[in-house]
Design an enzyme around this catalytic site. Structure first.
Site, PDB file in Angstrom:
ATOM      1  N   ARG A  95      -1.522  10.538  -8.717  1.00  0.00           N
ATOM      2  CA  ARG A  95      -0.895   9.868  -9.875  1.00  0.00           C
ATOM      3  C   ARG A  95      -0.782   8.356  -9.724  1.00  0.00           C
ATOM      4  O   ARG A  95      -0.899   7.635 -10.718  1.00  0.00           O
ATOM      5  CB  ARG A  95       0.419  10.533 -10.261  1.00  0.00           C
ATOM      6  N   THR A  96      -0.558   7.865  -8.508  1.00  0.00           N
ATOM      7  CA  THR A  96      -0.469   6.405  -8.386  1.00  0.00           C
ATOM      8  C   THR A  96      -1.819   5.787  -8.725  1.00  0.00           C
ATOM      9  O   THR A  96      -1.913   4.808  -9.462  1.00  0.00           O
ATOM     10  CB  THR A  96      -0.004   6.001  -6.967  1.00  0.00           C
ATOM     11  N   LYS A 124     -18.952  -0.108   9.592  1.00  0.00           N
ATOM     12  CA  LYS A 124     -19.896  -0.983  10.296  1.00  0.00           C
ATOM     13  C   LYS A 124     -19.142  -1.947  11.213  1.00  0.00           C
ATOM     14  O   LYS A 124     -19.714  -2.870  11.766  1.00  0.00           O
ATOM     15  CB  LYS A 124     -20.712  -1.794   9.296  1.00  0.00           C
ATOM     16  N   ARG A 145      -3.141   0.619  -1.489  1.00  0.00           N
ATOM     17  CA  ARG A 145      -2.315   1.571  -0.737  1.00  0.00           C
ATOM     18  C   ARG A 145      -2.892   1.657   0.663  1.00  0.00           C
ATOM     19  O   ARG A 145      -4.099   1.802   0.839  1.00  0.00           O
ATOM     20  CB  ARG A 145      -2.344   2.947  -1.409  1.00  0.00           C
ATOM     21  N   HIS A 178       7.215   1.551  -1.434  1.00  0.00           N
ATOM     22  CA  HIS A 178       6.392   1.928  -2.585  1.00  0.00           C
ATOM     23  C   HIS A 178       7.074   1.318  -3.811  1.00  0.00           C
ATOM     24  O   HIS A 178       7.668   2.016  -4.631  1.00  0.00           O
ATOM     25  CB  HIS A 178       6.342   3.456  -2.672  1.00  0.00           C
TER      26      HIS A 178
HETATM   27  C1  NCD Z   1       4.717   9.445  -3.259  1.00  0.00           C
HETATM   28  C2  NCD Z   1       4.039   8.609  -2.186  1.00  0.00           C
HETATM   29  O1  NCD Z   1       2.824   8.488  -2.155  1.00  0.00           O
HETATM   30  O2  NCD Z   1       4.797   8.071  -1.396  1.00  0.00           O
HETATM   31  N1  NCD Z   1       3.825   9.879  -4.251  1.00  0.00           N
HETATM   32  C3  NCD Z   1       3.556   9.052  -5.299  1.00  0.00           C
HETATM   33  O3  NCD Z   1       3.149   7.928  -5.141  1.00  0.00           O
HETATM   34  N2  NCD Z   1       3.848   9.530  -6.515  1.00  0.00           N
HETATM   35  C4  NCD Z   1       5.533  10.548  -2.724  1.00  0.00           C
HETATM   36  C5  NCD Z   1       4.892  11.540  -1.804  1.00  0.00           C
HETATM   37  O4  NCD Z   1       3.695  11.510  -1.532  1.00  0.00           O
HETATM   38  O5  NCD Z   1       5.634  12.419  -1.360  1.00  0.00           O
END
Ligand code: NCD
Length: 362
Positions: A95-96, A124, A145, A178
């Site tokens: 979802r992110t 590489k 991320r 996050h």
């Molecule tokens: C979260 C994350 O990635 O920290 N998920 C997200 O971004 N919706 C929570 C999780 O993975 O538990």
């Protein structure tokens, strides 16, 4: 690495400069993440004040209203159709990733992606600094991320010294932060709690030690008055002292309890999380814990006040049974969609479009 008696190499000097920067107290660094009086790099939840949060929520509301008509949707898509974004995700994401990509689409931004580092020049032997610098040849925004805390900030630090700096948005930095999840959580809490988040009791449940979402969300609570936080976690995964200190410094009421049912009974919002076993330090560390006391069941639903709401950043495992979804107080699927709108509002703000969007009538 330098050996005793030898001159530091350029590389080790750069590493030292980075460490010095990274370890500086955050308060002193925050202005660096702003440009021309507005948000530029979005790395930490602590960057957001009440005014910014209120404006982001209002902008998200306005964007979702104007996109109901094709004219409004076309207008938004025209705003950044000359821009490209890189989505660089070294950890799994559904979802992110999708909500950021969709947020870019709403504003007309074209999206490039690296999700599997095995397909990048990292294999590489390319350094992360060089990979990130490469992005600046092609795109105008990096959404990143990374599995290790600090690496997203390093990307922004590295880019700032180049002729073509780019804003960097943190889409999850290891077990640390996050911030955009926290933005969508705040947006959700304010949308569905009668009268908004001020003065409300929020219960956070699960792996609070390694859950970056609850950490970032706790930081944002400093912007709301009279909030009370209750932490319910297994002993091994309790909320960490850095967050508890922060809450004390900002006079945010909080307690820790083992009794989920009692906490739920008084809750305005219950924020569930899954166990973050990808951060286990020793094999099977998470498996040795009985997680069932941290599951939200029918029994909890019965005790939850009528106007109470249930959030979850998702993905879930067993901590909420799918049957709970049918209850109108379960707002996590709406929370997920809210993520797309608040991220679109954030990106629009980074590119200075806020006034232009707000002045477009619905
Ligand atoms: C979260 C994350 O990635 O920290 N998920 C997200 O971004 N919706 C929570 C999780 O993975 O538990």
């Amino acid at each position: 690495m330098t050996t005793a008696g030898s001159e530091p190499t350029l590389k080790s000097r750069r590493e030292r400069r980075w460490r010095e920067f990274y370890e500086r107290p955050l308060d002193g660094k925050l202005p660096i993440f702003f440009r021309d009086g507005r948000l530029y790099d979005c790395l930490y939840a602590q960057q957001f004040n009440r005014e910014t949060l209120d404006r982001l929520c209002a902008l998200a509301d306005h964007m979702r209203t104007i996109t109901k008509e094709k004219g409004g949707d076309d207008f938004l898509q025209s705003l950044l159709s000359h821009k490209r974004a890189m989505l660089y995700f070294s950890q799994p994401s559904t979802r992110t990733f999708l909500s950021f990509a969709s947020a870019c689409h709403i504003l007309g931004i074209r999206v490039l992606e690296i999700r599997d580092l095995k397909t990048s020049s990292v294999v590489k032997g390319e350094s992360l600094d060089d990979t990130i610098r490469t992005f600046s040849s092609y795109v105008d925004l990096v959404i990143m991320r990374h599995h290790e805390a600090g690496v997203v900030e390093r990307a922004s630090w590295g880019l700032n010294g180049t002729p073509r700096p780019l804003p960097v948005i943190n889409a999850g930095s290891g077990a640390d932060q996050h911030p955009t999840q926290a933005l969508l959580d705040i947006y959700t809490l304010n949308r569905y709690l009668p009268g908004g988040l001020d003065g409300k009791r929020v219960v956070m449940v699960g792996d609070l030690k390694r859950g970056r979402t609850v950490r970032s969300l706790s930081y944002l609570m400093k912007n709301y008055s009279g909030v009370h936080l209750s932490f319910v976690a297994p002993k091994a995964f309790r909320m960490q002292p850095d967050i508890l200190d922060f809450l004390d410094r900002h006079a945010i009421a909080h307690d820790e309890t083992e009794d989920l049912l009692a906490a739920v009974e008084k809750a305005d919002a219950v924020y569930m999380t899954r166990i973050q076993d990808e951060y286990d330090q020793t094999a099977g560390e998470s498996k040795r814990i009985d997680y069932s006391p941290y599951h939200f069941t029918e029994k909890h639903l019965e005790k939850l006040p009528k106007k109470g709401i249930i959030l979850h950043p998702l993905p879930r495992r067993e901590e909420i049974a799918p049957e709970i979804d049918e209850d109108p107080r379960a707002v996590y699927w709406r929370q997920e969609r809210n993520g797309m709108w608040i991220r679109a509002a954030l990106i629009a703000t980074v590119f200075g479009l806020e006034d232009q969007i707000l002045s477009r009538s619905a």
